[in-house]
Write a protein that holds these residues in place. Sequence first.
Motif, PDB file in Angstrom:
ATOM      1  N   THR A 190     -26.759 -25.651 -14.817  1.00  8.36           N
ATOM      2  CA  THR A 190     -26.430 -27.001 -15.291  1.00  8.36           C
ATOM      3  C   THR A 190     -25.271 -26.954 -16.281  1.00  8.36           C
ATOM      4  O   THR A 190     -24.322 -27.764 -16.209  1.00  8.36           O
ATOM      5  CB  THR A 190     -27.661 -27.642 -15.947  1.00  8.36           C
ATOM      6  N   HIS A 194     -21.927 -26.109 -14.470  1.00  9.13           N
ATOM      7  CA  HIS A 194     -21.340 -27.246 -13.755  1.00  9.13           C
ATOM      8  C   HIS A 194     -20.788 -28.294 -14.736  1.00  9.13           C
ATOM      9  O   HIS A 194     -19.779 -28.952 -14.443  1.00  9.13           O
ATOM     10  CB  HIS A 194     -22.386 -27.870 -12.829  1.00  9.13           C
ATOM     11  N   ARG A 219     -16.935 -29.517 -14.733  1.00 13.44           N
ATOM     12  CA  ARG A 219     -16.499 -30.914 -14.670  1.00 13.44           C
ATOM     13  C   ARG A 219     -15.467 -31.214 -15.744  1.00 13.44           C
ATOM     14  O   ARG A 219     -14.571 -32.050 -15.551  1.00 13.44           O
ATOM     15  CB  ARG A 219     -17.703 -31.848 -14.829  1.00 13.44           C
ATOM     16  N   ALA A 251     -13.343 -26.984 -11.704  1.00 14.09           N
ATOM     17  CA  ALA A 251     -14.033 -25.842 -11.110  1.00 14.09           C
ATOM     18  C   ALA A 251     -13.066 -24.694 -10.806  1.00 14.09           C
ATOM     19  O   ALA A 251     -13.370 -23.523 -11.049  1.00 14.09           O
ATOM     20  CB  ALA A 251     -14.742 -26.278  -9.831  1.00 14.09           C
ATOM     21  N   TRP A 271     -17.535 -17.192 -12.198  1.00 21.50           N
ATOM     22  CA  TRP A 271     -18.075 -18.479 -11.758  1.00 21.50           C
ATOM     23  C   TRP A 271     -17.337 -18.882 -10.490  1.00 21.50           C
ATOM     24  O   TRP A 271     -16.114 -18.999 -10.476  1.00 21.50           O
ATOM     25  CB  TRP A 271     -17.876 -19.540 -12.844  1.00 21.50           C
ATOM     26  N   THR A 279     -25.937 -26.114  -7.519  1.00 19.43           N
ATOM     27  CA  THR A 279     -26.456 -26.914  -8.626  1.00 19.43           C
ATOM     28  C   THR A 279     -27.861 -26.424  -8.953  1.00 19.43           C
ATOM     29  O   THR A 279     -28.451 -25.634  -8.218  1.00 19.43           O
ATOM     30  CB  THR A 279     -26.502 -28.394  -8.237  1.00 19.43           C
ATOM     31  N   GLN A 291     -24.808 -26.634  -3.127  1.00 20.73           N
ATOM     32  CA  GLN A 291     -23.545 -26.664  -3.847  1.00 20.73           C
ATOM     33  C   GLN A 291     -23.083 -28.111  -3.982  1.00 20.73           C
ATOM     34  O   GLN A 291     -23.519 -28.995  -3.236  1.00 20.73           O
ATOM     35  CB  GLN A 291     -22.499 -25.788  -3.167  1.00 20.73           C
ATOM     36  N   THR A 292     -22.194 -28.352  -4.911  1.00 21.46           N
ATOM     37  CA  THR A 292     -21.883 -29.729  -5.302  1.00 21.46           C
ATOM     38  C   THR A 292     -21.321 -30.584  -4.172  1.00 21.46           C
ATOM     39  O   THR A 292     -21.550 -31.788  -4.116  1.00 21.46           O
ATOM     40  CB  THR A 292     -20.877 -29.723  -6.462  1.00 21.46           C
TER      41      THR A 292
END
Length: 965
Positions: free
Chosen positions: A676, A679, A683, A687, A705, A711, A741-742
């Motif tokens: 969390t 991500h 944002r 990314a 990363w 997520t 994944q997002t």
Amino acid sequence: MAMHGNQATAEQTVATGRNLFNQSATNAAAIAAFARDISPQLPAGALNTNPLDLIAKSHDASFYQLIPQLILRIDNLEQLQQVLTAAQRYQVGLTFRAAGTSLSGQTLTDQVLVQLGNGFCYSQIEQDGLLIRCGPMVRGGDANSLLKPYGRMIAPVPASLASATIGGICANNASGMNALDTYQVLHAIKLVLADGTVLDSADPISVAEFRQHKAELLADLSAVAATLRSDTELSSRIRRKYQLKNTTGYGLRALLDFDDPLQMLCHLLIGSEGTLGFIAEVTQRTIALDPCSASAFLLFQDLQQAGLAVQALSELGRQVVGACELLDDNALTAVRHQVGVPPIVAGLEAGVTALLVQTGAETPDSLARQIALIEQTIAPMKDPRSLAFSTDALVCQQYWNVRKGVFPAVGATRAAGTTALIEDVCYPVARLTEALAALRTLLNQHGYADAVIYGHALDGNMHFIFAQGFTTEADKHRYQQLIDAVVCHVVDGFDGSLKAEHGTGRNMAPFVRREWGDKAYAAMRRIKQLLDPNGIFNPGVLLNDDPLVHLKQLKPLPISNPLIDACIECGFCERVCPSRNLTMTPRQRIVANRHLATLDAEGKAKLSADLLQHHDYQAVQTCAACGLCATQCPVGINTGDLTRQSRSLAQPEGKVSQALAAHFATVTTIAGMGLTLGHATARIVGAGRLQRLTQRLHPYGSPVWLSTMPTSAGALAFADEQNDVDFIYLPSCVSRVMGPQTDNPDPRNLTEVVRALADKAGLRFSYPAALTSQCCGLPFQSKGQFHASAAKSAEVLEVLWQQSQQGQRPVLVDTSPCAHKLLEDAAKDPRYAQLQLLEPASFALQYLLPRLQVTPTAHSIALHQTCSSRRMQADGAQLQLAMLLSRNVVVPQDIHCCGFAGDKGFQLPELNAAALAPLQSQVSSCQGGYSTSRTCEIGLSAHSGLIYQSLLQLLDQQSSAEPLR
């Protein structure tokens, strides 16, 4: 972290050869100058003087060791031509290596070892499968996979076919049980001479230019041919000797079989073992697969009766008897306790000999007639306990398991510190019975009574295997006496071949003149002089004036570790290793371990320390420990066990691992929070920028990363009441932590997908008790934390045993790695024999598909079969399920393990990148990717351009509860 490539100077190379390995480096000054010259012309990393690599690549499948002073990697002909120009300038010897499965020392050197890169790995099917064009790095097994849809296969079938490359098969003119070799099926060849000249015999322009610029060479070859032809006795002898399988020396038959010197040249390259030129590409005619086939396991009272049967079967012709493999009583004794061997073998008395016979035909009726003819032919000789012909694939495989298991059985049972040595001779079939008796007597007389005799009897091509040590002078002397006796036996006694299919190499180089005679040997010398006047190509191999070269530079096989002592260094493991193009292969890790053990035993602590500074990264950290090597290893070695042991010794278990195991629920919670937070950072900074930043920090120990990071999984889907369920669902800790994944259009975590499938199928499930603290133990095991791993595994197995009502209810384990780990651990405890642990595809096929209506998608999908799936043989179930869900399933070639290896995708992203380098180009036409491991899917998505997710998600997408109207 150890570094590769051009950072090591040429002077360091020379110092390595002279000092680190305590030997005088051949041509050291010239190699140093060569390295300085060629380095700027090749890509970064093409030159390798890493001392551990030099040791690791000093072995091949033979029983010799030569330590190269420099390793080069080339990927195309332009680079090869630059290397050849420099090698000629400095008179440096070049030895080419592809798979390194040769048995006679063909791919070893103490000068420059040239490793072929992926640029030479390409293939093209032509004329609807009648022809196949391949680069030298294409593996024989892969070529056959491409040809199978056409009902065709390549002609040579060496035992190493799955691992050996086309280049090596051609260079050694390898054959197999059907006696066909590349020479017989060669259609076209692209070759490179010592001066860099390229000839493509399939290109008229190339041929015309070659004829113009190399007219003198072609005239000289014609002159050699004319000399041979003018000697009627010699030419007759050459033709007669090639009626047998023969790979001793150069293929002089090419000078008699062809009138065109260009064709002579092309065919001379086949079987030349890299000593006349470089084979850059081969186009060969393929052969048809038999639509119908049958095999029989025939027994005979003794070796003599079996030999008589072979002679009788040979008269029926190849169109009736496709293969006939002989196994003597020692061979049958060696394999009698192996899994898959017919029970009859265990009770056979001494002397009983077997023939494994195969016949193939176009139609069942034709097959039946051939079987009847064979049975009629051998009826007077065979033992009544013989196992009859069968067309059942499983029964036939059981028969062939006996033949396949011979070499592994001898290798596994030999005394530690000895090598399993295999010789390869050929006799006229008409004299096979006499020859076999004489060979057995010879072996017994020289103290090798336990030697195993087996081989391709229909060709008179026999192998004999024995355990041989080289640690004492007495060992070497006994071996020398044996080889001298074998040479006399084969050459003088039967006018046979000293090497039928394994190549001359260094092992038989001193005896080429003895087999062929002075005139033929002089012709071979002349050919070498014409094509390689400066001796650049593979010096010391095939032709060698040293009468004792076969007794020098023998490979040490010290007792180093019970986990690997049985290794015969065949190299079969290498093709499936995810780190093979990054650092080391399993064979090379074992070679390095053995060398370190030797240095330690000899008290050379300084030399050992010099190597150990590279060992941790190359041999330990970059090993995925996936265990796929064990699936290919003839003696079942899992090099991952060695790696985990090394990790355990480096970081012994203590309070930290105990605390992590005891508070595993907290660990998973923190991991979810980390996702969390990651991500949230992505944002803010982007990314892509976060990935680049962590990549820059990676050399200092920071994990990377990835833009495809999942997520947080969030809450689990609801479960049903414990007392009334159809199955137990164990979501892995990864599934509990990691969601999609997002950019995945499906926002559900995997537990929600399973819930949806269960509802559609009308099934109920419950989770194991205390789920948040449960773990199969795999994260601990991979780091060598064995006690913590065992404790967690035992805990979850006991819970599953109780909640499944002692195995009455199946258990779905939603990721393959966890399923495999639990299956392995459950197999160690007889209490859990009835526990039904199922990975996703197997569970779906057995429990979901019968209750669902499936409509396959028209889209192409990519299927990644994980290493754990392959090891527990669930890959077949996964492919079956995928093919029910899509009309076009792509399983990428040459990707066996993704190299993500739990968390190594974050800690060592270069391993994942190297393992998946061939992926994107193969899945470019696919609309989605699927697998059965959440961590693998992260790396697969990163290196493919697709979104990879669980195969269960595709099943949910393509299924419904009610029949379609």
